[in-house]
Write an enzyme that holds these catalytic residues in place. Sequence first.
Site, mmCIF file in Angstrom:
data_model
loop_
_atom_site.group_PDB
_atom_site.id
_atom_site.type_symbol
_atom_site.label_atom_id
_atom_site.label_comp_id
_atom_site.label_asym_id
_atom_site.label_seq_id
_atom_site.Cartn_x
_atom_site.Cartn_y
_atom_site.Cartn_z
ATOM 1 N N GLU A 116 27.576 44.551 45.933
ATOM 2 C CA GLU A 116 28.118 44.180 44.621
ATOM 3 C C GLU A 116 29.626 44.432 44.573
ATOM 4 O OE1 GLU A 116 25.942 46.644 41.859
ATOM 5 O OE2 GLU A 116 24.043 46.282 42.880
ATOM 6 N N LYS A 118 32.862 46.042 43.088
ATOM 7 C CA LYS A 118 33.012 47.285 42.324
ATOM 8 C C LYS A 118 33.972 47.034 41.160
ATOM 9 C CE LYS A 118 33.893 52.212 42.893
ATOM 10 N NZ LYS A 118 34.570 52.346 41.618
ATOM 11 N N ASP A 120 36.260 47.501 37.966
ATOM 12 C CA ASP A 120 37.182 48.575 37.629
ATOM 13 C C ASP A 120 37.337 48.636 36.115
ATOM 14 O OD1 ASP A 120 38.868 50.623 38.009
ATOM 15 O OD2 ASP A 120 40.556 49.445 38.745
ATOM 16 N N LYS A 317 36.197 51.109 49.200
ATOM 17 C CA LYS A 317 37.336 50.795 48.341
ATOM 18 C C LYS A 317 38.315 49.826 49.003
ATOM 19 C CE LYS A 317 38.056 53.046 44.857
ATOM 20 N NZ LYS A 317 38.178 54.454 44.484
ATOM 21 N N CYS A 429 73.731 33.839 30.341
ATOM 22 C CA CYS A 429 75.139 33.656 30.676
ATOM 23 C C CYS A 429 75.608 32.386 29.979
ATOM 24 C CB CYS A 429 75.268 33.520 32.192
ATOM 25 S SG CYS A 429 76.798 32.729 32.702
ATOM 26 N N CYS A 435 79.176 28.497 36.094
ATOM 27 C CA CYS A 435 78.590 29.686 36.735
ATOM 28 C C CYS A 435 77.942 29.269 38.058
ATOM 29 C CB CYS A 435 77.555 30.311 35.807
ATOM 30 S SG CYS A 435 76.635 31.657 36.565
HETATM 31 C C1 9MJ Z 1 30.564 49.151 39.718
HETATM 32 N N1 9MJ Z 1 31.434 50.012 39.267
HETATM 33 O O1 9MJ Z 1 30.847 47.975 39.810
HETATM 34 C C2 9MJ Z 1 27.501 50.762 40.289
HETATM 35 N N2 9MJ Z 1 29.250 49.582 40.081
HETATM 36 O O2 9MJ Z 1 25.332 51.720 40.534
HETATM 37 C C3 9MJ Z 1 28.261 48.813 40.636
HETATM 38 N N3 9MJ Z 1 28.757 50.800 39.879
HETATM 39 C C4 9MJ Z 1 26.587 51.861 40.195
HETATM 40 N N4 9MJ Z 1 27.179 49.562 40.766
HETATM 41 C C5 9MJ Z 1 24.733 52.900 40.329
HETATM 42 N N5 9MJ Z 1 28.398 47.522 40.974
HETATM 43 C C6 9MJ Z 1 25.651 53.755 39.838
HETATM 44 C C7 9MJ Z 1 26.838 53.103 39.751
#
Ligand code: 9MJ
Length: 695
Positions: A116, A118, A120, A317, A429, A435
């Site tokens: 998946e 991640k 933010d 990350k 300007c 110029c």
């Molecule tokens: C984020 N932050 O996208 C989890 N997360 O699954 C995804 N966080 C997660 N999964 C279990 N895609 C605990 C946290």
Amino acid sequence: MTALEHEKEYKEYRQLIDKLNDYAVAYYVHDAPKVPDAEYDRLYRDLEFLESKHADFRDDDSPTRKIGGAVLDSFKTVTHQVPLMSMADIFDNKELLDFDRRMSEIAGPNVEYCAEPKLDGLAVSIIYIDGKFSRAATRGDGKVGEDVTDNVKTIKGIPLILQGNHLPQYLDVRGEVIMPRDGFRRWNENALKNGGKPFANPRNAAAGSLRQLDSKITAKRPLSFFAYYIGESRGYDFPEDQYHCLLELKKLGLPVNANIRCVNGFAGLASFYNDILAIRPNLNYDIDGVVLKVNSLALQNTLGFTAKVPRWAIAYKFPPEEMMTRLLDVDFQVGRTGAITPVARLEPVYVGGATVSNATLHNEDEIKRLDLKIGDTVIVRRAGDVIPQISGVVLEKRDGTEKDIFFPAYCPECGSLIERVEGESIARCTGGLFCGAQLRESIIHFVSRDAMDLEGFGEKIVEALISQQKIYSVADIYTLDVDSLASTLIDNGNAERKPRLLGKTVAKKLFNAIEKSKTIAMDRFIYALGIREVGVTTARTLASHFKSFDFLQKASYEELLQIPDVGPVVAKHIVDFFLEKHNLEILERLLKNDEFLFSAGIELIPLPQVSELNVSLQPLLGNTYVLTGTLESMDRNSAKKILLDLGAKVSGSVSKKTTAVICGSEPGSKLTTAQTLGIRVILEDEFLELLKKYK
Ligand code: 9MJ
């Protein structure tokens, strides 16, 4: 009203709620709107009307419940029945290999993972009881969070009631609240315009918006949500792996990210990481890595937890999009229209996948807003393809040696006065084409790809021609011959290497490009003139409206205002441009005319090809295309023009919303992105076939 009439209206009320909730799920969860926005709005107003008429029509799942409620004094704390977990981070493929090895030891070879992006943002837990939204809480320290029920209820796409006939008795769903990039940008633009304080990044924006004691404020913020985990459930048979659980959540009406995949083994994980990293700039939300989870829930149970984190999942990350560095100096650049832009010179820093040593500071107000001083430690943000920005100053790092930044009163290039019009944020300007910087920039604009497209005319050559006094205006380009071009000395910017002559071969190429540009589409020519606020699209509108350049030149302010998309500011810039004596002289020297025999003889073609197509029906309305690579039969601008005329949108980057990518030879990364996202790819032959349909 009789009881029967009341009952009839209540039935109508329920039908409206069900319909609106169904439309919202189609829009937010399945990304497949069932009706236009206007139809949704119309039904919503009907619903509001019925609720205002009947005080007893106040069902919990009415979408009007999503606008916020009472103002709180403070947030209540909430103890999570099942803690919200954190996750171990890894940063390279070696650590990924270690992770996969550890999993294989328990799960056997070629482990299946749910992979998946991640997100933010801010993690929340939402509890549904018998399918009804009951409570939402922030993660907090994982064990105890804050009750943000009223706020989370306002987020579009989060259902107040789950969909389906059979619903769980209890569901604790976890996911991320985010502020999408487009909403974040719009929000900050508005904040800056109205003297407000912009957010440093979308994560802070999401957090700040969710921690409002007045949920009506949260309701106005452009927030979204993606579900990614089930903390606990009762009274429902969820599938036995993470991936299918997410599909089930989607069936229940919860938004789930579209880029989640099932992959196998180290190779599957590594290629998922690369794919997501490649599409990261095109996504409409910030991500800071990928989350990799062993798919089988039974195996997750076996693997269990360490003291702090699950053994069965890991966060891999990405390189960060924000880094600290030092502000070494601020330069003031002069643009084509005289606009003065402060540019931050930074100690080079690797951020968002590239080394950054400059960042735009936009204008004087931005320097004041950031309270920036030379020598400051600053946070540089580079997200996606967006130019690097300074998002904040680290005040704790100040040691008193920092120096104030003074916005210049006189142009750093020509010494003319700098003027700032009351109410505008841009300082300019006043030197006009006197110029050197404005002259250089206007010539660079004139020769650029979307304008006269003089291939080979780079900035270095333009600078050399100006400094060696071979050209004083765009019209002088057409007085150059092969010999004068060949004898131009080019400074390669390296103090140790001598300037070199341009040479005959390059000169001939440039000369041919100049000759070729003497027959040019009218919209390109209009754009090339560099009239303020007249970009490619407005130039096209003007060309298609006026058909002849003469008509445009003679158009009055009022006449210009009649054209769709031309507002008072643009109209004034156009009129002012043609009132300027210097501009008229240049036009006389450029365009073919019988009275002035020494003109360059440029002939304008009024919008080619398009007239052959039946564009009146706008058959491609609602479609978005992206062009990549080189087409044989036409240049990219012509292809773009045709698509726009047929009603389509043309975008520079591929996203989920792209209808198809039109692919010529030697395509760029847009093709890879299209393939990753599963977007249709059309080759040139097929594109031409498509166009034939509209002849
Ligand atoms: C984020 N932050 O996208 C989890 N997360 O699954 C995804 N966080 C997660 N999964 C279990 N895609 C605990 C946290």
